[in-house]
Scaffold this motif. Sequence first.
Motif, PDB file in Angstrom:
ATOM      1  N   TYR A  63      -3.583   7.587  -1.849  1.00 49.07           N
ATOM      2  CA  TYR A  63      -3.099   6.383  -1.521  1.00 49.07           C
ATOM      3  C   TYR A  63      -3.322   5.272  -2.670  1.00 49.07           C
ATOM      4  O   TYR A  63      -4.515   5.473  -3.513  1.00 49.07           O
ATOM      5  CB  TYR A  63      -3.683   5.861  -0.197  1.00 49.07           C
ATOM      6  N   ASN A  97       0.876  -1.213  -0.180  1.00 43.94           N
ATOM      7  CA  ASN A  97       0.020   0.007   0.041  1.00 43.94           C
ATOM      8  C   ASN A  97       1.112   1.133  -0.145  1.00 43.94           C
ATOM      9  O   ASN A  97       1.658   1.258   0.896  1.00 43.94           O
ATOM     10  CB  ASN A  97      -0.905  -0.015   0.993  1.00 43.94           C
ATOM     11  N   TYR A 126       2.049  11.934   0.909  1.00 43.04           N
ATOM     12  CA  TYR A 126       1.573  12.845   2.020  1.00 43.04           C
ATOM     13  C   TYR A 126       2.439  14.285   1.502  1.00 43.04           C
ATOM     14  O   TYR A 126       3.418  14.378   0.856  1.00 43.04           O
ATOM     15  CB  TYR A 126       2.147  12.295   3.461  1.00 43.04           C
ATOM     16  N   GLU A 169      -7.462  11.843  -1.398  1.00 45.53           N
ATOM     17  CA  GLU A 169      -8.126  12.128  -0.313  1.00 45.53           C
ATOM     18  C   GLU A 169      -8.718  13.844  -0.269  1.00 45.53           C
ATOM     19  O   GLU A 169      -9.622  14.085   0.536  1.00 45.53           O
ATOM     20  CB  GLU A 169      -7.085  12.104   0.799  1.00 45.53           C
ATOM     21  N   TYR A 202       1.540   5.453  -0.464  1.00 41.02           N
ATOM     22  CA  TYR A 202       0.742   6.981  -0.033  1.00 41.02           C
ATOM     23  C   TYR A 202       1.541   8.141  -0.611  1.00 41.02           C
ATOM     24  O   TYR A 202       2.841   7.981  -0.310  1.00 41.02           O
ATOM     25  CB  TYR A 202       0.500   6.769   1.663  1.00 41.02           C
ATOM     26  N   VAL A 208      -3.761   1.062  -3.439  1.00 42.16           N
ATOM     27  CA  VAL A 208      -3.592  -0.298  -2.906  1.00 42.16           C
ATOM     28  C   VAL A 208      -3.168  -1.395  -3.888  1.00 42.16           C
ATOM     29  O   VAL A 208      -3.124  -2.308  -3.815  1.00 42.16           O
ATOM     30  CB  VAL A 208      -4.967  -1.009  -2.379  1.00 42.16           C
TER      31      VAL A 208
END
Lengths: 111, 112
Positions: free
Chosen positions: A49, A32, A36, A59, A34, A51
């Motif tokens: 994100y 997974n 940020y 987000e 991400y 998967v």
Amino acid sequence: SQTIHQWPATLVQPVGSPLSLECTVEGTSNPNLYWYRQAAGRGLQLLFYSVGIGQISSEVPQNLSASRPQDRQFILSSKKLLLSDSGFYLCAWRDRGYGYTFGSGTRLTVV
Amino acid sequence: DQQVKQNSPSLSVQEGRISILNCDYTNSMFDYFLWYKKYPAEGPTFLISISSIKDKNEDGRFTVFLNKSAKHLSLHIVPSQPGDSAVYFCAADTGGYQKVTFGIGTKLQVIP
């Protein structure tokens, strides 16, 4: 052991220019992943994100996009940068026992 | 809506004394809590974590305390060292999905 690579370390780009930040992970499969961003006084804000290959979730609405062309590759992009896109961008992968392992980050300054 | 709150943006402590960093959360679904340490221009690194079934976890100089009824956790560093000067992020996880929610961080300065 698992490692995460992120580049470039620093980037200065003019407003309106495109952006491409790359992140790759080694030593694990189907992680997974991400993206940020740390902006001044804002803590760590989750942007995207993933998967799996081709699976991207956003987000927050913004000027950025993400792609996952390969299992261990995660790319953050923009077609036209804004001043507000400046910040410290971090790629991370998820190790359930220890939360995230972060890359070393990219300091983006949009001028 | 900030589900993980670190209300102290900064903290200064003398070397050798205790540093206490606090964190509050609002989401009762959080069941795993983490602390990360971040130096300037580097990615955060994992420091210590605690499951919601525990109220204390200790690792060397670092101890995390969890008070579920108050939805509060704290990180204790004893004794504090100058190398501990960094930004500390509190984070919380619901476990069901893979997403971790971070606080805005507390900048710790340990004065020699």
